[in-house]
Design a protein around this motif. Structure first.
Motif, mmCIF file in Angstrom:
data_model
loop_
_atom_site.group_PDB
_atom_site.id
_atom_site.type_symbol
_atom_site.label_atom_id
_atom_site.label_comp_id
_atom_site.label_asym_id
_atom_site.label_seq_id
_atom_site.Cartn_x
_atom_site.Cartn_y
_atom_site.Cartn_z
ATOM 1 N N ASN A 42 -21.051 18.153 1.779
ATOM 2 C CA ASN A 42 -21.274 19.031 2.935
ATOM 3 C C ASN A 42 -19.959 19.155 3.701
ATOM 4 N N GLU A 43 -20.006 19.821 4.830
ATOM 5 C CA GLU A 43 -18.825 19.956 5.695
ATOM 6 C C GLU A 43 -19.106 19.179 6.978
ATOM 7 N N PRO A 44 -18.583 17.970 7.118
ATOM 8 C CA PRO A 44 -18.908 17.203 8.328
ATOM 9 C C PRO A 44 -18.505 17.950 9.598
ATOM 10 N N ARG A 45 -19.391 17.908 10.597
ATOM 11 C CA ARG A 45 -19.106 18.588 11.866
ATOM 12 C C ARG A 45 -18.209 17.709 12.733
ATOM 13 N N TYR A 46 -17.573 18.334 13.702
ATOM 14 C CA TYR A 46 -16.835 17.582 14.704
ATOM 15 C C TYR A 46 -17.788 17.283 15.849
ATOM 16 N N PRO A 47 -17.627 16.138 16.511
ATOM 17 C CA PRO A 47 -18.478 15.876 17.675
ATOM 18 C C PRO A 47 -18.202 16.928 18.749
ATOM 19 N N SER A 48 -19.256 17.438 19.394
ATOM 20 C CA SER A 48 -19.078 18.415 20.470
ATOM 21 C C SER A 48 -18.918 17.662 21.779
ATOM 22 N N LEU A 49 -18.412 18.334 22.789
ATOM 23 C CA LEU A 49 -18.251 17.680 24.092
ATOM 24 C C LEU A 49 -19.602 17.211 24.651
ATOM 25 N N PRO A 50 -20.641 18.071 24.644
ATOM 26 C CA PRO A 50 -21.951 17.563 25.099
ATOM 27 C C PRO A 50 -22.427 16.393 24.239
ATOM 28 N N GLY A 51 -22.115 16.471 22.955
ATOM 29 C CA GLY A 51 -22.489 15.382 22.041
ATOM 30 C C GLY A 51 -21.839 14.077 22.460
ATOM 31 N N ILE A 52 -20.563 14.155 22.835
ATOM 32 C CA ILE A 52 -19.823 12.956 23.251
ATOM 33 C C ILE A 52 -20.433 12.387 24.532
ATOM 34 N N MET A 53 -20.817 13.277 25.469
ATOM 35 C CA MET A 53 -21.432 12.826 26.715
ATOM 36 C C MET A 53 -22.761 12.132 26.435
ATOM 37 N N LYS A 54 -23.568 12.775 25.583
ATOM 38 C CA LYS A 54 -24.904 12.224 25.268
ATOM 39 C C LYS A 54 -24.802 10.878 24.558
ATOM 40 N N ALA A 55 -23.763 10.745 23.726
ATOM 41 C CA ALA A 55 -23.612 9.522 22.921
ATOM 42 C C ALA A 55 -23.554 8.280 23.797
ATOM 43 N N LYS A 56 -23.006 8.454 25.013
ATOM 44 C CA LYS A 56 -22.842 7.295 25.907
ATOM 45 C C LYS A 56 -24.178 6.708 26.339
ATOM 46 N N LYS A 57 -25.230 7.541 26.304
ATOM 47 C CA LYS A 57 -26.539 7.059 26.772
ATOM 48 C C LYS A 57 -27.459 6.642 25.624
ATOM 49 N N LYS A 58 -26.976 6.782 24.382
ATOM 50 C CA LYS A 58 -27.851 6.455 23.252
ATOM 51 C C LYS A 58 -27.905 4.946 23.019
ATOM 52 N N PRO A 59 -29.019 4.459 22.478
ATOM 53 C CA PRO A 59 -29.147 3.010 22.244
ATOM 54 C C PRO A 59 -28.049 2.471 21.331
ATOM 55 N N PHE A 60 -27.442 1.375 21.744
ATOM 56 C CA PHE A 60 -26.371 0.749 20.977
ATOM 57 C C PHE A 60 -26.658 -0.753 20.924
ATOM 58 N N HIS A 61 -27.009 -1.237 19.739
ATOM 59 C CA HIS A 61 -27.409 -2.643 19.607
ATOM 60 C C HIS A 61 -26.288 -3.447 18.971
ATOM 61 N N GLN A 62 -26.080 -4.647 19.463
ATOM 62 C CA GLN A 62 -25.101 -5.542 18.836
ATOM 63 C C GLN A 62 -25.831 -6.798 18.405
ATOM 64 N N MET A 63 -25.478 -7.306 17.254
ATOM 65 C CA MET A 63 -26.109 -8.559 16.811
ATOM 66 C C MET A 63 -25.147 -9.378 15.966
ATOM 67 N N THR A 64 -25.462 -10.654 15.825
ATOM 68 C CA THR A 64 -24.615 -11.546 15.027
ATOM 69 C C THR A 64 -25.349 -11.913 13.742
ATOM 70 N N ALA A 65 -24.598 -12.496 12.808
ATOM 71 C CA ALA A 65 -25.197 -12.945 11.552
ATOM 72 C C ALA A 65 -26.312 -13.944 11.843
ATOM 73 N N ALA A 66 -26.061 -14.866 12.775
ATOM 74 C CA ALA A 66 -27.051 -15.895 13.094
ATOM 75 C C ALA A 66 -28.342 -15.251 13.603
ATOM 76 N N GLU A 67 -28.204 -14.229 14.437
ATOM 77 C CA GLU A 67 -29.401 -13.550 14.949
ATOM 78 C C GLU A 67 -30.189 -12.864 13.836
#
Lengths: 325, 255
Positions: free
Chosen positions: B179-204
């Motif tokens: 396919n042709e990967p899209r570039y992130p749009s400015l609204p997309g970049i703004m929205k990305a900041k509010k999306k769920p972002f989980h961090q975890m370790t191997a032990a977890e």
């Protein structure tokens, strides 16, 4: 007890691939007295190939011949390997780093919970350990790796290790049944062979490659003619692929394929760093480019500053002359 | 449809490699999402547009990897998961074990990744993951159509094109041309900041250091020998062509 080495052979277009002999050579580099070797040949109607392979194997050749095995399928091939593992438990498994080996290697490694060192270009024995050299960033750097323990899977890049010579006595051929465990979850429905009769790009001794300067799909014609005369393969730069002049399967570079032919002829290629990563390990590089400042000339052994559409046909003519003698 | 995309952060392909103190220097280096993973993210977006569902992008890496994950969120993915690799001696075995531990706890229909990463380039992780999860895979795909519980894909096998039918859930790795990967749009970049972002370790994830200990290790690093510029041929084209062929015979002894 010695170690058991196992080479997974590969068939393409009805012949054994050269990289299979290179994998056998890799085994003879690593092997010590008392170690044993087995080779596994999987395919359809492969009886003559099994005898051919046996000439190079000092040990056993397991041959698994079935119509369903004609085209590589990870599930089917793993089930074959499981049958082989019931007979022989390998300590080291060597495959070619080809479309098939790149896929089957990690399938086997995951199945055996083994480590894998991929895309090996050189190896050296250091007392008890074997050190494997492999490229990083498509050849902008190289690392040497070794295993920390357990079963070892190695894939070797075609054209980098010399092929094995004939064994002292031919191997015993053991034919095994293919008994698939249930129905396959992935099935090949169709195959379009665009490359039949052509030399594979990564195995070619000579590569003629075109870049933006080729200007169109038709522009590749003279390059194809030159490659045909030299029994070589045609490659391309990212610019040529992105412009739609050719298929992405021809792309050489950090994205795309890495090639290490004896002779690399770059036509109308400027020499972006990401392209250089994919070809600068070639033995001799020839650059043909209109722009005398093109970076490709900095890595080329021989350069011709000029229009590829005039130069390439003259080269074809010239090679034809000397090769006809 | 629950779609997961495996991501790796890599050096930009235009970067030169510098070795200092026996390590590859990342001083001033621009990091990007592995180019092949961009195709995987784009395909996930296209499939979600058609079939609905959510896209989770997953990476095993150090803290800086968050940036590549945020790029994927800005392209349109829904959630990101970063499995911390700091302090881990990781090879492909390790990474696939961690991904399998995480995905083993999820419900997935489709897992996409890049054909290989442009840095270490082994192409092992996605294929290993499929084996560990006990699901089928097809590597190096250039086309994908999903209909019900089945995907029809085209695979690039060294220039030949294979068409396969694969039952889902399954793992696929993306080849150029998918396919042709899209570039992130400015609204997309703004929205990305509010999306769920989980961090975890191997032990977890219930994976101990010994469980996932690397099976291979690096013993040395080097740069390839520098190539010297050779000679530019002279004369008219016919003379140059003749001289080149002559040099290949006499000097390089290759023809």
């Amino acid at each position: 007890m010695g170690k058991t080495y196992m080479v997974v052979a590969e068939v393409r277009g009805g012949s054994l691939r050269q990289v299979t002999l290179e994998a056998l050579q890799a085994v003879s580099i690593a092997k010590e007295d008392g170690d044993s070797t087995a080779a596994v040949l999987i395919g359809s109607q492969i009886t003559p190939l099994a005898s051919e392979l046996a000439n190079y194997v000092d040990g056993q050749v397991f041959s698994i011949d079935h119509p369903e095995l004609e085209i590589y399928n990870p599930e089917a091939y793993l089930s074959v390997m499981k049958t082989v593992f019931e007979r022989v438990s390998p300590d080291v498994i060597v495959l070619g780093h080809t479309a098939q080996g790149r896929d089957l290697g990690p399938v086997i490694a995951a199945h055996l919970a083994a480590g894998q060192i991929s895309d090996v270009t050189a190896m050296e024995k250091n007392s008890d350990d074997v050190l494997y050299t492999r490229p990083l960033y498509a050849g902008k750097a190289f690392e040497q790796k070794q295993f920390t323990g357990g079963i070892q899977v190695v894939t070797i890049r075609p054209n980098n290790i010399d092929p094995a010579s004939a064994a002292t006595s031919p191997a015993e051929i053991v034919e095994l049944e293919y008994a698939p465990a249930g129905s396959l979850r992935s099935i090949v429905k169709d195959i379009v062979r665009k490359t039949s009769g052509k030399v594979d790009l990564t195995e070619a001794k000579i590569v003629v490659s075109g870049g933006r300067g080729v200007k169109s799909a038709e522009g590749f014609k003279p390059l194809e003619e030159l490659a045909d005369v030299l029994h070589g393969a045609v490659g391309a730069s990212r610019a040529a692929c992105d412009a739609g002049y050719c298929d992405y399967s021809m792309q050489i570079g950090q994205t795309g394929k890495v090639v290490t032919p004896e002779i690399y002829i770059a036509c109308g290629i400027s020499g972006a760093i990401q392209h250089l990563a994919g070809m600068s390990q070639s033995r001799i590089i020839i650059a043909i480019n209109k722009d005398p400042e093109a970076p490709i000339f900095k890595v080329a052994d021989y350069g011709i500053v000029g229009d590829l559409f005039e130069v390439v046909p003259l080269l074809t003519q010239e090679f034809r002359k000397v090769l006809a003698v | 449809m629950n779609i997961f995309v495996l991501l790796k952060q890599t050096f930009d392909t235009e970067e030169r490699i510098v070795i200092s103190n026996g390590e590859i220097s990342d001083d001033g280096v621009k990091y990007v999402m592995n180019p092949y993973d961009e195709y995987a993210v784009e395909e996930a977006l296209l499939q979600r547009d058609q079939h609905g569902g959510t896209i989770t992008v997953v990476s095993v890496g150090p803290d800086r990897t968050a940036e590549a994950l945020r790029t994927a969120l800005a392209m349109g993915a829904d959630e990101a998961v970063l499995i911390q690799s700091d302090g881990l001696e990781a090879d492909e075995y390790t990474v696939s074990r961690l991904l399998a531990a995480y995905l083993g706890q999820q419900s997935y229909d489709l897992i996409l990744g890049g054909n290989f990463s442009v840095d270490s380039g082994g192409g092992q992780v996605a294929v290993r993951l499929a084996q560990l999860l006990g699901i089928p895979h097809t590597s190096s795909i250039t086309k994908m159509t999903i209909s019900g519980p089945q995907a029809t894909v085209e695979r690039d096998a060294e220039g030949d094109t294979e068409t396969l039918e694969v039952s889902l859930p399954a793992v696929f790795t993306a080849q150029q041309g998918l396919n042709e990967p899209r570039y992130p749009s400015l609204p997309g970049i703004m929205k990305a900041k509010k999306k769920p972002f989980h961090q975890m370790t191997a032990a977890e994830l219930g994976v101990s250091d010994t469980d996932a200990a690397a099976k291979t290790k690096r013993v040395s690093l080097s740069l390839p020998p520098k190539r010297q510029a050779g000679r530019i041929l002279q004369g008219d084209y016919a003379q140059q062509a003749a001289e080149l062929v002559h040099l290949l015979r006499t000097e390089a002894k290759l023809i």
